[in-house]
Scaffold this motif. Structure first.
Motif, PDB file in Angstrom:
ATOM      1  N   ALA A 136      -0.357  12.871   5.277  1.00 20.68           N
ATOM      2  CA  ALA A 136      -0.700  13.853   4.250  1.00 20.68           C
ATOM      3  C   ALA A 136       0.014  15.189   4.443  1.00 20.68           C
ATOM      4  CB  ALA A 136      -2.208  14.086   4.246  1.00 20.68           C
ATOM      5  N   PHE A 137       0.498  15.754   3.360  1.00 19.56           N
ATOM      6  CA  PHE A 137       1.098  17.103   3.346  1.00 19.56           C
ATOM      7  C   PHE A 137       1.178  17.538   1.892  1.00 19.56           C
ATOM      8  CE2 PHE A 137       5.535  16.625   1.740  1.00 19.56           C
ATOM      9  CZ  PHE A 137       5.491  15.261   1.496  1.00 19.56           C
ATOM     10  N   TYR A 138       1.542  18.809   1.663  1.00 21.41           N
ATOM     11  CA  TYR A 138       1.707  19.257   0.279  1.00 21.41           C
ATOM     12  C   TYR A 138       3.074  18.797  -0.207  1.00 21.41           C
ATOM     13  CZ  TYR A 138      -2.680  21.658  -0.103  1.00 21.41           C
ATOM     14  OH  TYR A 138      -4.025  21.913  -0.189  1.00 21.41           O
ATOM     15  N   GLY A 139       3.052  17.819  -1.102  1.00 19.18           N
ATOM     16  CA  GLY A 139       4.286  17.216  -1.592  1.00 19.18           C
ATOM     17  C   GLY A 139       4.159  16.868  -3.063  1.00 19.18           C
ATOM     18  N   PRO A 140       5.112  16.092  -3.567  1.00 15.08           N
ATOM     19  CA  PRO A 140       5.112  15.771  -5.000  1.00 15.08           C
ATOM     20  C   PRO A 140       4.018  14.771  -5.367  1.00 15.08           C
ATOM     21  CG  PRO A 140       6.981  14.723  -3.903  1.00 15.08           C
ATOM     22  CD  PRO A 140       6.296  15.560  -2.863  1.00 15.08           C
ATOM     23  N   ILE A 141       3.277  15.083  -6.430  1.00 18.09           N
ATOM     24  CA  ILE A 141       2.166  14.242  -6.884  1.00 18.09           C
ATOM     25  C   ILE A 141       2.640  12.824  -7.165  1.00 18.09           C
ATOM     26  CG2 ILE A 141       0.593  13.927  -8.851  1.00 18.09           C
ATOM     27  CD1 ILE A 141       0.189  16.970  -8.880  1.00 18.09           C
ATOM     28  N   GLY A 142       3.830  12.684  -7.738  1.00 13.05           N
ATOM     29  CA  GLY A 142       4.339  11.356  -8.096  1.00 13.05           C
ATOM     30  C   GLY A 142       4.556  10.436  -6.906  1.00 13.05           C
ATOM     31  N   PHE A 143       4.610  10.993  -5.701  1.00 11.29           N
ATOM     32  CA  PHE A 143       4.869  10.153  -4.539  1.00 11.29           C
ATOM     33  C   PHE A 143       3.725   9.176  -4.270  1.00 11.29           C
ATOM     34  CE2 PHE A 143       5.297   9.186   0.031  1.00 11.29           C
ATOM     35  CZ  PHE A 143       6.622   8.768   0.052  1.00 11.29           C
ATOM     36  N   ASP A 144       2.488   9.633  -4.395  1.00  6.31           N
ATOM     37  CA  ASP A 144       1.339   8.736  -4.174  1.00  6.31           C
ATOM     38  C   ASP A 144       1.241   7.674  -5.261  1.00  6.31           C
ATOM     39  OD1 ASP A 144       0.517   9.883  -1.830  1.00  6.31           O
ATOM     40  OD2 ASP A 144      -1.251  10.884  -2.661  1.00  6.31           O
ATOM     41  N   ILE A 145       1.389   8.116  -6.501  1.00  6.62           N
ATOM     42  CA  ILE A 145       1.291   7.157  -7.614  1.00  6.62           C
ATOM     43  C   ILE A 145       2.412   6.134  -7.488  1.00  6.62           C
ATOM     44  CG2 ILE A 145       1.395   6.946 -10.134  1.00  6.62           C
ATOM     45  CD1 ILE A 145       0.388   9.947 -10.155  1.00  6.62           C
ATOM     46  N   GLY A 146       3.617   6.609  -7.206  1.00  7.56           N
ATOM     47  CA  GLY A 146       4.765   5.713  -7.056  1.00  7.56           C
ATOM     48  C   GLY A 146       4.567   4.717  -5.926  1.00  7.56           C
ATOM     49  N   ALA A 147       4.009   5.186  -4.812  1.00 10.22           N
ATOM     50  CA  ALA A 147       3.790   4.284  -3.673  1.00 10.22           C
ATOM     51  C   ALA A 147       2.872   3.134  -4.067  1.00 10.22           C
ATOM     52  CB  ALA A 147       3.171   5.066  -2.508  1.00 10.22           C
ATOM     53  N   PHE A 148       1.803   3.472  -4.757  1.00  7.99           N
ATOM     54  CA  PHE A 148       0.848   2.423  -5.102  1.00  7.99           C
ATOM     55  C   PHE A 148       1.434   1.433  -6.101  1.00  7.99           C
ATOM     56  CE2 PHE A 148      -2.909   0.527  -7.068  1.00  7.99           C
ATOM     57  CZ  PHE A 148      -3.512   0.043  -5.921  1.00  7.99           C
ATOM     58  N   ILE A 149       2.056   1.941  -7.162  1.00 12.27           N
ATOM     59  CA  ILE A 149       2.568   0.993  -8.157  1.00 12.27           C
ATOM     60  C   ILE A 149       3.750   0.198  -7.598  1.00 12.27           C
ATOM     61  CG2 ILE A 149       1.642   2.327 -10.091  1.00 12.27           C
ATOM     62  CD1 ILE A 149       4.289   3.300 -10.832  1.00 12.27           C
ATOM     63  N   ALA A 150       4.525   0.774  -6.694  1.00  9.90           N
ATOM     64  CA  ALA A 150       5.617   0.012  -6.064  1.00  9.90           C
ATOM     65  C   ALA A 150       5.049  -1.228  -5.369  1.00  9.90           C
ATOM     66  CB  ALA A 150       6.359   0.872  -5.053  1.00  9.90           C
ATOM     67  N   ASN A 151       3.925  -1.055  -4.696  1.00  9.73           N
ATOM     68  CA  ASN A 151       3.334  -2.184  -3.981  1.00  9.73           C
ATOM     69  C   ASN A 151       2.760  -3.239  -4.925  1.00  9.73           C
ATOM     70  OD1 ASN A 151       2.943  -2.004  -0.718  1.00  9.73           O
ATOM     71  ND2 ASN A 151       3.509  -0.055  -1.650  1.00  9.73           N
ATOM     72  N   LEU A 152       2.299  -2.799  -6.102  1.00  8.30           N
ATOM     73  CA  LEU A 152       1.865  -3.776  -7.104  1.00  8.30           C
ATOM     74  C   LEU A 152       3.062  -4.559  -7.631  1.00  8.30           C
ATOM     75  CD1 LEU A 152      -0.761  -1.654  -9.102  1.00  8.30           C
ATOM     76  CD2 LEU A 152      -1.237  -3.440  -7.411  1.00  8.30           C
ATOM     77  N   PHE A 153       4.149  -3.852  -7.905  1.00  9.86           N
ATOM     78  CA  PHE A 153       5.363  -4.535  -8.383  1.00  9.86           C
ATOM     79  C   PHE A 153       5.884  -5.513  -7.324  1.00  9.86           C
ATOM     80  CE2 PHE A 153       6.181  -0.787 -11.367  1.00  9.86           C
ATOM     81  CZ  PHE A 153       5.963  -1.514 -12.527  1.00  9.86           C
ATOM     82  N   LEU A 154       5.869  -5.094  -6.068  1.00 10.86           N
ATOM     83  CA  LEU A 154       6.353  -5.987  -5.010  1.00 10.86           C
ATOM     84  C   LEU A 154       5.475  -7.223  -4.906  1.00 10.86           C
ATOM     85  CD1 LEU A 154       7.312  -3.403  -2.237  1.00 10.86           C
ATOM     86  CD2 LEU A 154       8.880  -4.888  -3.507  1.00 10.86           C
ATOM     87  N   SER A 155       4.171  -7.030  -5.054  1.00 14.02           N
ATOM     88  CA  SER A 155       3.264  -8.173  -5.021  1.00 14.02           C
ATOM     89  C   SER A 155       3.560  -9.095  -6.203  1.00 14.02           C
ATOM     90  CB  SER A 155       1.819  -7.683  -5.049  1.00 14.02           C
ATOM     91  OG  SER A 155       0.935  -8.776  -5.041  1.00 14.02           O
ATOM     92  N   PHE A 156       3.828  -8.484  -7.347  1.00 14.07           N
ATOM     93  CA  PHE A 156       4.221  -9.263  -8.531  1.00 14.07           C
ATOM     94  C   PHE A 156       5.406 -10.175  -8.192  1.00 14.07           C
ATOM     95  CE2 PHE A 156       7.116  -9.812 -12.096  1.00 14.07           C
ATOM     96  CZ  PHE A 156       6.289 -10.167 -13.159  1.00 14.07           C
ATOM     97  N   CYS A 157       6.421  -9.593  -7.573  1.00 15.79           N
ATOM     98  CA  CYS A 157       7.635 -10.363  -7.256  1.00 15.79           C
ATOM     99  C   CYS A 157       7.360 -11.436  -6.212  1.00 15.79           C
ATOM    100  CB  CYS A 157       8.737  -9.439  -6.741  1.00 15.79           C
ATOM    101  SG  CYS A 157       9.202  -8.183  -7.940  1.00 15.79           S
ATOM    102  N   ALA A 158       6.423 -11.135  -5.312  1.00 17.57           N
ATOM    103  CA  ALA A 158       6.168 -12.064  -4.209  1.00 17.57           C
ATOM    104  C   ALA A 158       5.323 -13.255  -4.613  1.00 17.57           C
ATOM    105  CB  ALA A 158       5.484 -11.316  -3.064  1.00 17.57           C
ATOM    106  N   GLN A 159       4.601 -13.164  -5.729  1.00 15.81           N
ATOM    107  CA  GLN A 159       3.603 -14.187  -6.052  1.00 15.81           C
ATOM    108  C   GLN A 159       4.156 -15.616  -6.149  1.00 15.81           C
ATOM    109  OE1 GLN A 159       0.344 -14.005  -5.806  1.00 15.81           O
ATOM    110  NE2 GLN A 159       0.505 -11.835  -5.257  1.00 15.81           N
ATOM    111  N   PRO A 160       5.269 -15.832  -6.847  1.00 15.83           N
ATOM    112  CA  PRO A 160       5.758 -17.221  -6.910  1.00 15.83           C
ATOM    113  C   PRO A 160       6.011 -17.789  -5.520  1.00 15.83           C
ATOM    114  CG  PRO A 160       6.891 -15.848  -8.523  1.00 15.83           C
ATOM    115  CD  PRO A 160       6.083 -14.920  -7.666  1.00 15.83           C
TER     116      PRO A 160
END
Ligand SMILES: Nc1ncnc2c1ncn2[C@@H]1O[C@H](COP(=O)(O)OP(=O)(O)O)[C@@H](O)[C@H]1O
Ligand SMILES: Nc1ncnc2c1ncn2[C@@H]1O[C@H](COP(=O)(O)OP(=O)(O)O)[C@@H](O)[C@H]1O
Ligand SMILES: [Mg+2]
Ligand SMILES: [Mg+2]
Ligand SMILES: [Mg+2]
Ligand SMILES: [Mg+2]
Ligand SMILES: [Mg+2]
Lengths: 374, 374
Positions: free
Chosen positions: A251-275
């Motif tokens: 945690a630190f004072y940084g860009p708000i988009g970094f947290d949102i991006g981190a979470f959705i990136a992991n959803l996208f990666l899971s999407f790709c990994a499912q097959p």
């Protein structure tokens, strides 16, 4: 050394003992799946607590890779803040012992599991996306210049300079995947020879590297809110109905988009990994891969929508904006300028989030740290 | 109280005395044209020094408006840095006495005058724009993440949180001109009734206010470099061939475009003021107003071009980029990605600069602090 537990009334009560000399009635089990720190479950006659300790090095790499144990203070401060503004989605913190860099917190007992494992098993969590959206909205809004005064923001940002952990992110996410392997701070890894061509082309893509550096600059020079800093699916614990965010040591004072991006990136990666995961999965046999993938994509949208609605709801709460850098005298409640400024703000966050999501996905594929679902 | 001068060998040498007990040979004259602080010229038998003291309030307003005297430390630190990287365009600093918030510095003797006065008299300074371009390039590059490591940048930014002076800027530039006068921290002033309509329409312009708030957020949440923070034509002293930048008490880690924007805004304002000034001017009778205006506009372009060339030159100096957050391993010297990333960076700075220039011009026209040339 469990003696520090004795200093905290709430810990003793939780364990069901009156002092730590009754140590014999406690049992202690190490949890093995973290990267940087030691985590133990301490069980007493009545209940359990989690003890997390930051050694002065990276646990997984060993004493040869020193890392400040001050990270535990940043985690403790962030966890306390996050629990205070979003108690439903953050474990309770019982105490912190600075000399030993040890945090005592609520034990999230089974059926809580790490979200990444749930996704690997193809489990559906109906509230996941909205819970995470709410968590991010509350944790970040309450440390943003929409809630804080300019003065408070500057002072808090200066006090939360988590330099060494930011340095790790700067290296592994924004630099290493884009440099020759012998120049990387941490050696990149990828599935070779299958991904050799892709890894090379990433290192040579001028436009991509330009965008990545612009994102790195945002990461280094923006103090938009106290972000979690490591919000992947390994930092979330879930049951069918409950969602808790752990491990904010970055945690630190940084860009708000970094947290949102981190979470959705992991959803996208899971999407790709499912097959791939499905083909090696024995149960639940009936899981429809493409339906599960649809669900994962819906979570991306759902998370953004909950986040943005909740963030705007907080922004429209008068008690939460009395000291805001966004004054009602300039943007009267109900005025078109208020709406326009809020839309511009949310658009910028969405844009940043998508950029950071891309950077996060690339690093998981060709960077140092892989995860189980790839 | 001049006794503090005695502590600094270089000051005594400059004045031409051996100790401060020879005080009788010193004379002291106050300079009256600053807003916030006291400035004296102290003359000795051999030479003079400038003594600048920050009282714990705003000089022009009086003790009723308290303002931290810590501003003198921020000024001293910034002045020392600026002189060290750009000695040609910054007065030499002899010393600093923290308890009395007093800076001792080189006296810029006549023919040095404040640039604003020179422009009011229609004087041409052939080197002005390139000198300022060089000053901004060196002062800012050397505190930017292009020169510093991520760690150094974060630590320096945290140490330079000039909260109270930033607060003034946040109020007078980014808020007050856009709110009803009774809601302003400092009452707005404008030429009434002539500008009443304009002042009102500014306060009601939804799109303008949205852009201004986006600029305010950049000001609050970007730590791109140690900026001067108050780089108007009243913070520059000039002769026909020399240019010196003074008064960096507003310095903090902020957006690079803010300094560039401040300077070009003042050139544009001078451009607009020239016809009015000319009509009240008696000499030099031969001044061609529209030629002088052309010269002013050329200075805007010249300043940007010198700044960007010089900044890129520093960026291409290997010794200055060994710890940079922009690693040569990712952006090899001579590679297309290096060029592309540099272009993207400069474009963003130009874009920010134009935005901040607009905000600065508006505040001079309808905000609290007017200047002589309007
Ligand atoms: N409060 C908790 N309750 C239950 N398990 C926890 C708790 N905190 C951590 N864990 C377990 O310990 C693991 C490592 O914890 P984490 O905080 O992620 O440490 P690290 O910083 O080393 O990654 C988690 O993956 C989880 O399995
Ligand atoms: N080093 C100097 N040499 C000569 N004159 C100076 C010097 N520094 C300041 N002055 C004079 O004093 C005035 C006020 O100084 P400044 O640093 O701008 O103070 P303030 O912070 O109050 O605006 C300047 O406008 C200039 O006329
Ligand atoms: Mg973890
Ligand atoms: Mg961790
Ligand atoms: Mg001044
Ligand atoms: Mg001034
Ligand atoms: Mg000043």
């Amino acid at each position: 050394d469990l003696s520090i537990l004795g200093k905290y009334e709430s810990v003793l009560a939780k364990l069901g003992i009156t002092s730590i000399s009754e140590g014999s009635s406690l049992s202690c089990e190490e949890v093995g799946d973290g990267n940087l720190n030691f985590v133990w479950i301490v069980r007493g006659p009545q209940g359990s607590v989690v003890v997390k300790q930051a050694p002065p090095y990276i646990r997984l790499v060993g004493e040869g890779f020193p890392l400040t144990k001050k990270r535990a203070s940043f985690e403790y401060n962030a966890l306390s803040h996050q629990h205070s503004v979003c108690p439903d989605h953050v474990p309770q913190v019982y105490g912190f012992d600075e000399p030993s860099a040890t945090i005592l917190m609520e034990y999230l007992e089974p059926p809580f599991i790490i979200l990444r494992k749930g996704l690997i098993h193809g489990l559906v969590y109906p509230f996941l996306a909205s819970h995470i959206g709410i968590f991010v909205a509350h944790a970040l809004f309450r440390t943003s210049p929409l809630h804080l005064s300019e003065k408070e923001l500057r002072e808090r940002a200066a006090a939360a300079t988590n330099v060494e952990l930011c340095r790790l992110t700067e290296a592994v996410i924004f630099t290493d995947p884009y440099v020759p392997n012998d120049k990387a701070a941490f050696p990149n890894k990828w599935t070779s020879p299958q991904l050799d061509g892709i890894a090379q082309s990433i290192k040579q893509d001028a436009e991509l590297k330009t965008k990545i550096y612009a994102l790195k600059l945002k990461f280094i020079t923006s103090t938009e809110a106290l972000i979690h800093g490591d919000l992947h699916t390994g930092s979330v614990m879930v049951t069918a109905s409950s969602t808790k965010v752990i491990d904010p040591e970055f945690a630190f004072y940084g860009p708000i988009g970094f947290d949102i991006g981190a979470f959705i990136a992991n959803l996208f990666l899971s999407f790709c990994a499912q097959p791939g995961l499905a083909s090696s999965r024995t149960e639940p046999a009936a899981l429809d891969v493409s339906k599960y993938q649809d669900w994962l994509l819906e979570q991306v949208i759902q998370m953004w929508e909950t986040f943005s609605q909740e963030f705007l709801k907080l922004w429209e709460t008068p008690e939460l904006t009395t000291n805001s850098s966004f004054p009602a005298s300039m943007f009267p409640i109900g005025s078109p300028e208020r709406k326009l400024a809020q839309e511009a703000f949310m658009q910028k966050i969405l844009h940043d989030s998508i950029g950071f999501a891309g950077a996060k996905m690339i690093r998981r594929l060709v960077g140092v740290a892989h995860v189980e679902d790839m």
